[in-house]
Design a protein around this motif. Sequence first.
Motif, PDB file in Angstrom:
ATOM      1  N   PRO A 123       0.835  -1.369   0.197  1.00  0.00           N
ATOM      2  CA  PRO A 123       0.200   0.023   0.144  1.00  0.00           C
ATOM      3  C   PRO A 123       0.794   1.202   0.084  1.00  0.00           C
ATOM      4  O   PRO A 123       1.992   1.138   0.165  1.00  0.00           O
ATOM      5  CB  PRO A 123      -0.698  -0.139   1.296  1.00  0.00           C
ATOM      6  N   GLY A 124       0.484   2.307  -0.470  1.00  0.00           N
ATOM      7  CA  GLY A 124       0.950   3.647  -0.486  1.00  0.00           C
ATOM      8  C   GLY A 124       0.862   4.226  -1.896  1.00  0.00           C
ATOM      9  O   GLY A 124      -0.139   3.905  -2.643  1.00  0.00           O
ATOM     10  N   ALA A 125       1.545   5.317  -1.928  1.00  0.00           N
ATOM     11  CA  ALA A 125       1.413   6.145  -3.119  1.00  0.00           C
ATOM     12  C   ALA A 125       2.071   5.126  -4.373  1.00  0.00           C
ATOM     13  O   ALA A 125       3.046   4.697  -4.229  1.00  0.00           O
ATOM     14  CB  ALA A 125       2.371   7.350  -3.078  1.00  0.00           C
ATOM     15  N   ALA A 126       0.978   4.805  -5.178  1.00  0.00           N
ATOM     16  CA  ALA A 126       1.304   3.810  -6.396  1.00  0.00           C
ATOM     17  C   ALA A 126       2.524   4.234  -7.041  1.00  0.00           C
ATOM     18  O   ALA A 126       3.224   3.450  -7.421  1.00  0.00           O
ATOM     19  CB  ALA A 126      -0.068   3.696  -7.254  1.00  0.00           C
ATOM     20  N   THR A 127       2.560   5.404  -7.623  1.00  0.00           N
ATOM     21  CA  THR A 127       3.448   6.007  -8.476  1.00  0.00           C
ATOM     22  C   THR A 127       4.935   5.762  -7.521  1.00  0.00           C
ATOM     23  O   THR A 127       5.916   5.121  -8.377  1.00  0.00           O
ATOM     24  CB  THR A 127       3.748   7.386  -8.744  1.00  0.00           C
ATOM     25  N   ALA A 128       4.878   6.057  -6.468  1.00  0.00           N
ATOM     26  CA  ALA A 128       6.244   5.956  -5.722  1.00  0.00           C
ATOM     27  C   ALA A 128       6.607   4.502  -5.649  1.00  0.00           C
ATOM     28  O   ALA A 128       7.708   4.044  -5.675  1.00  0.00           O
ATOM     29  CB  ALA A 128       6.060   6.312  -4.477  1.00  0.00           C
ATOM     30  N   MET A 129       5.742   3.540  -5.405  1.00  0.00           N
ATOM     31  CA  MET A 129       5.910   1.779  -5.307  1.00  0.00           C
ATOM     32  C   MET A 129       6.587   1.531  -6.666  1.00  0.00           C
ATOM     33  O   MET A 129       7.394   0.768  -6.575  1.00  0.00           O
ATOM     34  CB  MET A 129       4.463   1.345  -4.885  1.00  0.00           C
ATOM     35  N   VAL A 130       5.990   2.025  -7.604  1.00  0.00           N
ATOM     36  CA  VAL A 130       6.593   1.352  -9.024  1.00  0.00           C
ATOM     37  C   VAL A 130       7.856   1.888  -9.246  1.00  0.00           C
ATOM     38  O   VAL A 130       8.666   1.273  -9.819  1.00  0.00           O
ATOM     39  CB  VAL A 130       5.400   1.935 -10.104  1.00  0.00           C
ATOM     40  N   LEU A 131       8.173   3.367  -9.097  1.00  0.00           N
ATOM     41  CA  LEU A 131       9.344   3.838  -9.236  1.00  0.00           C
ATOM     42  C   LEU A 131      10.503   3.010  -8.357  1.00  0.00           C
ATOM     43  O   LEU A 131      11.557   2.748  -8.892  1.00  0.00           O
ATOM     44  CB  LEU A 131       9.418   5.214  -9.043  1.00  0.00           C
ATOM     45  N   MET A 132      10.129   2.713  -6.922  1.00  0.00           N
ATOM     46  CA  MET A 132      11.069   2.117  -6.279  1.00  0.00           C
ATOM     47  C   MET A 132      11.162   0.638  -6.511  1.00  0.00           C
ATOM     48  O   MET A 132      12.238   0.010  -6.172  1.00  0.00           O
ATOM     49  CB  MET A 132      10.733   2.347  -4.815  1.00  0.00           C
ATOM     50  N   ALA A 133      10.168   0.177  -6.935  1.00  0.00           N
ATOM     51  CA  ALA A 133      10.275  -1.308  -7.232  1.00  0.00           C
ATOM     52  C   ALA A 133      11.169  -1.834  -8.196  1.00  0.00           C
ATOM     53  O   ALA A 133      12.006  -2.788  -8.107  1.00  0.00           O
ATOM     54  CB  ALA A 133       8.806  -2.055  -7.747  1.00  0.00           C
ATOM     55  N   LEU A 236       2.804  18.665 -14.129  1.00  0.00           N
ATOM     56  CA  LEU A 236       2.440  17.358 -13.380  1.00  0.00           C
ATOM     57  C   LEU A 236       2.059  16.307 -14.432  1.00  0.00           C
ATOM     58  O   LEU A 236       2.360  15.296 -14.303  1.00  0.00           O
ATOM     59  CB  LEU A 236       1.518  17.653 -12.297  1.00  0.00           C
ATOM     60  N   ALA A 237       1.046  16.875 -15.443  1.00  0.00           N
ATOM     61  CA  ALA A 237       0.686  16.169 -16.332  1.00  0.00           C
ATOM     62  C   ALA A 237       1.855  15.716 -17.524  1.00  0.00           C
ATOM     63  O   ALA A 237       1.642  14.511 -17.729  1.00  0.00           O
ATOM     64  CB  ALA A 237      -0.411  16.739 -17.308  1.00  0.00           C
ATOM     65  N   ALA A 238       2.722  16.539 -17.602  1.00  0.00           N
ATOM     66  CA  ALA A 238       3.969  15.824 -18.579  1.00  0.00           C
ATOM     67  C   ALA A 238       4.642  14.664 -17.777  1.00  0.00           C
ATOM     68  O   ALA A 238       5.138  13.871 -18.268  1.00  0.00           O
ATOM     69  CB  ALA A 238       4.668  17.240 -18.810  1.00  0.00           C
ATOM     70  N   SER A 239       4.999  15.097 -16.400  1.00  0.00           N
ATOM     71  CA  SER A 239       5.737  13.905 -15.560  1.00  0.00           C
ATOM     72  C   SER A 239       5.138  13.030 -15.577  1.00  0.00           C
ATOM     73  O   SER A 239       5.394  11.763 -15.837  1.00  0.00           O
ATOM     74  CB  SER A 239       5.790  14.707 -14.376  1.00  0.00           C
ATOM     75  N   TYR A 240       3.576  12.898 -15.536  1.00  0.00           N
ATOM     76  CA  TYR A 240       2.713  11.579 -15.202  1.00  0.00           C
ATOM     77  C   TYR A 240       2.871  10.874 -16.637  1.00  0.00           C
ATOM     78  O   TYR A 240       2.977   9.737 -16.729  1.00  0.00           O
ATOM     79  CB  TYR A 240       1.546  11.948 -14.807  1.00  0.00           C
ATOM     80  N   ALA A 241       2.643  11.617 -17.448  1.00  0.00           N
ATOM     81  CA  ALA A 241       2.638  10.924 -18.977  1.00  0.00           C
ATOM     82  C   ALA A 241       3.832  10.235 -19.346  1.00  0.00           C
ATOM     83  O   ALA A 241       4.072   9.128 -19.951  1.00  0.00           O
ATOM     84  CB  ALA A 241       2.340  12.036 -20.096  1.00  0.00           C
ATOM     85  N   LEU A 242       4.996  10.926 -19.066  1.00  0.00           N
ATOM     86  CA  LEU A 242       6.447  10.437 -19.153  1.00  0.00           C
ATOM     87  C   LEU A 242       6.647   8.978 -18.404  1.00  0.00           C
ATOM     88  O   LEU A 242       7.226   8.090 -18.969  1.00  0.00           O
ATOM     89  CB  LEU A 242       7.523  11.524 -18.777  1.00  0.00           C
ATOM     90  N   ILE A 243       6.083   9.121 -17.319  1.00  0.00           N
ATOM     91  CA  ILE A 243       6.389   7.704 -16.497  1.00  0.00           C
ATOM     92  C   ILE A 243       5.394   6.917 -17.030  1.00  0.00           C
ATOM     93  O   ILE A 243       5.753   5.657 -17.139  1.00  0.00           O
ATOM     94  CB  ILE A 243       6.241   8.042 -14.807  1.00  0.00           C
ATOM     95  N   GLY A 244       4.231   7.203 -17.309  1.00  0.00           N
ATOM     96  CA  GLY A 244       3.350   6.060 -17.922  1.00  0.00           C
ATOM     97  C   GLY A 244       3.854   5.460 -19.158  1.00  0.00           C
ATOM     98  O   GLY A 244       3.880   4.460 -19.446  1.00  0.00           O
ATOM     99  N   TRP A 245       4.447   6.423 -20.057  1.00  0.00           N
ATOM    100  CA  TRP A 245       4.920   6.105 -21.323  1.00  0.00           C
ATOM    101  C   TRP A 245       6.226   5.046 -21.044  1.00  0.00           C
ATOM    102  O   TRP A 245       6.237   4.070 -21.699  1.00  0.00           O
ATOM    103  CB  TRP A 245       5.325   7.172 -22.155  1.00  0.00           C
ATOM    104  N   ALA A 246       6.983   5.462 -20.085  1.00  0.00           N
ATOM    105  CA  ALA A 246       8.170   4.783 -20.015  1.00  0.00           C
ATOM    106  C   ALA A 246       7.805   3.367 -19.562  1.00  0.00           C
ATOM    107  O   ALA A 246       8.402   2.162 -19.868  1.00  0.00           O
ATOM    108  CB  ALA A 246       9.097   5.075 -18.743  1.00  0.00           C
ATOM    109  N   ILE A 247       6.692   3.012 -18.686  1.00  0.00           N
ATOM    110  CA  ILE A 247       6.463   1.613 -18.272  1.00  0.00           C
ATOM    111  C   ILE A 247       5.585   0.879 -19.114  1.00  0.00           C
ATOM    112  O   ILE A 247       5.733   0.041 -19.561  1.00  0.00           O
ATOM    113  CB  ILE A 247       5.630   1.919 -16.892  1.00  0.00           C
ATOM    114  N   GLY A 248       4.941   1.539 -19.983  1.00  0.00           N
ATOM    115  CA  GLY A 248       3.800   0.872 -20.978  1.00  0.00           C
ATOM    116  C   GLY A 248       4.530   0.431 -22.069  1.00  0.00           C
ATOM    117  O   GLY A 248       4.319  -0.559 -22.563  1.00  0.00           O
TER     118      GLY A 248
END
Length: 287
Positions: A123-133, A236-248
């Motif tokens: 549990p926790g901030a989903a984005t933070a968990m994904v980045l740290m994983a 924030l939108a640009a940062s979220y998009a970059l993270i989403g694209w990098a994962i996807g």
Amino acid sequence: MAARAPAVQWLAILALSLLFAGVLEAAALPAALLIGPMFAGILAGTGGATVRVPRPAFAAAQSIVGCLVAASISPGIFPVFLAEWPLFLGAVTVTLAASAVLGWLISRWRILPGTTAVWGSSPGAATAMVLMAGAFGADQRLVAFMQYLRVILVSMAAALVARLWVDTSGVEAPAVTWFPALDPVPFGATVAVALAGALAGAALRLPSPYFLGTMILGIALHLGFDVDFQLPQWLLAASYALIGWAIGLNFTRSILHHAARALPQILGSILILIAFCGGLGWLISST
């Protein structure tokens, strides 16, 4: 998509991202600005797209998320925490234990590999968990799949509870200003802390250095020296998009098929955790 020029691939990904994010926003689901681009990246990645998010852009996006986490911590929460610390500590500990057991079971039954199940269940901030994983050897793609599926299910459960038992009439969502006037001091502080924190995190060899380095530096400056940050919605939108694209974009058809095969067990674990946390919340509120 592999036969298309990189510019054409990016235009298609951007168009899909806007479509998915718009649909999720219209449905009032959280993290739409990240989940929408991630869905677009998954479709493009499994369709043979060859483009990838440049590493400096991905690092910058992680640093901005670190600033966001730092800015969200207010000194006013500490007196409340100190007054009720046994309750907070007990609830957090029990929730972590329950999620850890579920993650361990998913890993032990080999539904998902290695530590991926543990990070995906955390549990926790989903984005933070994904980045740290990713920094700890887990598969970021499957962790993101688990984390954001839980975000969607939790938000739907919360909306259902609010509709059935909470009177939200007269409560309006705050208007979002996409392009506010930039204040040179807090916006400059945001850029400076993001850059300095990323460099410090890399120099100290922190796991997920750009996110953690910026978050730690930002918290220290925000709480210790009352430094404010400005994080406009477009940034924030640009940062979220970059993270989403990098994962996807790193999804492959085999990974997607593996996630689909594991979907019933993942759904079951998420629903169990939601039910557990709901019961814990009811118990706390009734005492």
